[in-house]
Write a protein that holds these residues in place. Structure first.
Motif, PDB file in Angstrom:
ATOM      1  N   GLU A 117      32.577  97.353  12.001  1.00  0.00           N
ATOM      2  CA  GLU A 117      31.226  97.763  11.624  1.00  0.00           C
ATOM      3  C   GLU A 117      30.165  96.932  12.341  1.00  0.00           C
ATOM      4  N   VAL A 118      30.394  95.625  12.442  1.00  0.00           N
ATOM      5  CA  VAL A 118      29.429  94.769  13.136  1.00  0.00           C
ATOM      6  C   VAL A 118      29.374  95.124  14.618  1.00  0.00           C
ATOM      7  N   GLU A 119      30.533  95.378  15.218  1.00  0.00           N
ATOM      8  CA  GLU A 119      30.566  95.745  16.627  1.00  0.00           C
ATOM      9  C   GLU A 119      29.851  97.081  16.856  1.00  0.00           C
ATOM     10  N   GLN A 120      30.026  98.018  15.939  1.00  0.00           N
ATOM     11  CA  GLN A 120      29.330  99.297  16.041  1.00  0.00           C
ATOM     12  C   GLN A 120      27.826  99.095  15.931  1.00  0.00           C
ATOM     13  N   TRP A 121      27.397  98.217  15.028  1.00  0.00           N
ATOM     14  CA  TRP A 121      25.969  97.916  14.895  1.00  0.00           C
ATOM     15  C   TRP A 121      25.426  97.310  16.180  1.00  0.00           C
ATOM     16  N   ARG A 122      26.179  96.389  16.776  1.00  0.00           N
ATOM     17  CA  ARG A 122      25.740  95.762  18.026  1.00  0.00           C
ATOM     18  C   ARG A 122      25.593  96.791  19.139  1.00  0.00           C
ATOM     19  N   THR A 123      26.535  97.724  19.212  1.00  0.00           N
ATOM     20  CA  THR A 123      26.486  98.764  20.253  1.00  0.00           C
ATOM     21  C   THR A 123      25.241  99.633  20.076  1.00  0.00           C
ATOM     22  N   GLN A 124      24.954 100.020  18.834  1.00  0.00           N
ATOM     23  CA  GLN A 124      23.762 100.826  18.565  1.00  0.00           C
ATOM     24  C   GLN A 124      22.485 100.051  18.860  1.00  0.00           C
ATOM     25  N   ARG A 125      22.482  98.797  18.494  1.00  0.00           N
ATOM     26  CA  ARG A 125      21.311  97.939  18.738  1.00  0.00           C
ATOM     27  C   ARG A 125      21.036  97.828  20.233  1.00  0.00           C
ATOM     28  N   LEU A 126      22.061  97.597  21.037  1.00  0.00           N
ATOM     29  CA  LEU A 126      21.893  97.495  22.484  1.00  0.00           C
ATOM     30  C   LEU A 126      21.387  98.809  23.062  1.00  0.00           C
ATOM     31  N   ALA A 127      21.916  99.935  22.570  1.00  0.00           N
ATOM     32  CA  ALA A 127      21.480 101.240  23.065  1.00  0.00           C
ATOM     33  C   ALA A 127      19.999 101.468  22.768  1.00  0.00           C
ATOM     34  N   GLN A 128      19.539 101.043  21.597  1.00  0.00           N
ATOM     35  CA  GLN A 128      18.131 101.193  21.250  1.00  0.00           C
ATOM     36  C   GLN A 128      17.244 100.374  22.175  1.00  0.00           C
ATOM     37  N   LEU A 129      17.650  99.143  22.466  1.00  0.00           N
ATOM     38  CA  LEU A 129      16.855  98.294  23.348  1.00  0.00           C
ATOM     39  C   LEU A 129      16.813  98.839  24.766  1.00  0.00           C
ATOM     40  N   ARG A 130      17.914  99.406  25.218  1.00  0.00           N
ATOM     41  CA  ARG A 130      18.002  99.881  26.592  1.00  0.00           C
ATOM     42  C   ARG A 130      17.494 101.312  26.754  1.00  0.00           C
ATOM     43  N   ALA A 131      17.099 101.953  25.653  1.00  0.00           N
ATOM     44  CA  ALA A 131      16.583 103.321  25.731  1.00  0.00           C
ATOM     45  C   ALA A 131      15.261 103.336  26.516  1.00  0.00           C
ATOM     46  N   PRO A 132      14.930 104.465  27.176  1.00  0.00           N
ATOM     47  CA  PRO A 132      13.680 104.540  27.933  1.00  0.00           C
ATOM     48  C   PRO A 132      12.448 104.195  27.114  1.00  0.00           C
ATOM     49  N   GLU A 133      12.483 104.477  25.800  1.00  0.00           N
ATOM     50  CA  GLU A 133      11.325 104.178  24.943  1.00  0.00           C
ATOM     51  C   GLU A 133      11.485 102.851  24.208  1.00  0.00           C
ATOM     52  N   GLY A 134      12.532 102.069  24.543  1.00  0.00           N
ATOM     53  CA  GLY A 134      12.786 100.803  23.859  1.00  0.00           C
ATOM     54  C   GLY A 134      11.814  99.707  24.263  1.00  0.00           C
ATOM     55  N   TRP A 135      11.963  98.544  23.602  1.00  0.00           N
ATOM     56  CA  TRP A 135      11.017  97.439  23.820  1.00  0.00           C
ATOM     57  C   TRP A 135      11.037  96.938  25.254  1.00  0.00           C
ATOM     58  N   LEU A 136      12.141  97.082  25.959  1.00  0.00           N
ATOM     59  CA  LEU A 136      12.234  96.573  27.329  1.00  0.00           C
ATOM     60  C   LEU A 136      11.403  97.391  28.312  1.00  0.00           C
TER      61      LEU A 136
END
Length: 309
Positions: free
Chosen positions: A37-56
């Motif tokens: 579950e934690v690994e799945q959360w990390r994967t989703q979190r990274l995807a959100q950051l790397r999304a075109p509309e993400g904070w980066l």
């Protein structure tokens, strides 16, 4: 590759061994499910950051006062954008705060998907209203208001920082940091004021406090209601600890938790995350209040990492 695989197996074995220690109460299957579950959360979190509309994708920002501004990527402009047209347009900010934008004739600017010539730009206010966005290709220029401060932001999905970002640094997962805390609701929610990373006040509602123990010592944290997701009624903890400013971001780490059940709120510090300000200097974030500064090293969750400009 073989050594990395061995290291991963050894890490899981070490975690399983620690979790099966006397008094822990977790079975091997339960630990494996938690790690998944934690690994799945990390994967989703990274995807959100790397999304075109993400904070980066946030690459530019600044403050505005009453006056006239030439806006564009050329160095001669008053508001110099990190990319985009050399002359995006002309911005007039009146004394009453109204902002009128006139697009450059060759900028190719759009607003709401339609060609833009001249428009009043409505500043975005967090949890209140969205901003009017001047679009050029995939990039956006818009205004924001934080308290009494008017500012501008620029987003570019082709940001080198976003495209080069591949991972978030973390402490090793340790199930001992998934803590069951006693929930102590206040007789009535308290009105509080958080400070942001630029020192502006941010009203908040504090419904109670979570009390928990680590190594026999008691600690407490006070959350605010998560205004970004009012329907979910999550609790939002802004905390700092002895790792802050050293191994983790100094201003705060964020931790979200479900509403209490039977007087218990689950604090999974393995999911403590960096605020947006840790990934880009072009946004404003609330920081941890004094009452949530823990005299404890929380060696769980995301670490701070320096990113290329």
């Amino acid at each position: 590759m073989r050594s990395l695989k061995w290291l991963g197996v050894a890490l899981v074995a070490a975690v399983l061994g620690a979790c099966n220690a006397p008094g822990n109460g977790l079975s091997g299957d339960a630990v494996r499910e938690y790690l998944r579950e934690v690994e799945q959360w990390r994967t989703q979190r990274l995807a959100q950051l790397r999304a075109p509309e993400g904070w980066l994708s946030y690459t530019g920002s600044g403050r505005l006062k009453t006056g006239a501004y030439r806006v564009g990527s050329a160095a001669a402009n008053d508001v110099v954008l990190p990319s985009g047209p050399a002359e995006l347009g002309f911005l007039q900010v009146d004394r009453d705060g109204e902002a009128i934008f006139t697009a450059g004739s060759r900028a190719g600017a759009r607003i709401n998907g339609e060609p833009l010539e001249r428009a009043v730009l409505v500043p975005g206010v967090a949890h209140v209203n969205e901003a009017s966005r001047v679009q050029v290709g995939d990039s956006e220029f818009y205004l924001v208001r934080t308290g009494s401060i008017l500012g501008w932001r620029y987003r570019d999905p082709q940001s080198p920082r976003r495209l080069a970002f591949t991972a978030i640094e973390h402490f090793p997962v340790d199930p001992k940091w998934n803590v069951s805390a006693q929930w102590r609701p206040f007789p009535a929610p308290k009105q509080a004021v958080l400070l942001t990373s630029i020192g502006t006040p941010l009203p908040a509602v504090v419904p109670g406090e979570a009390v928990f123990e680590v190594n026999g010592r008691s600690y407490h944290l006070q959350p605010v209601l998560d205004e970004a997701a009012p329907a979910s009624r999550r609790l939002f903890f802004l905390l700092s600890d002895r790792t802050s400013g050293r191994e983790t971001y100094g201003g705060a780490r964020y931790l979200y938790a479900a509403m209490p059940t039977d007087g218990v709120v689950q604090l999974d510090f393995n999911r403590a995350e960096n605020p947006p300000c840790a990934f880009t200097p072009h946004v404003v974030c609330p920081i941890a209040p004094a009452i949530n500064r823990l005299d404890l090293a929380v060696t769980a969750g995301e670490k701070f990492q320096y990113l290329p400009q």
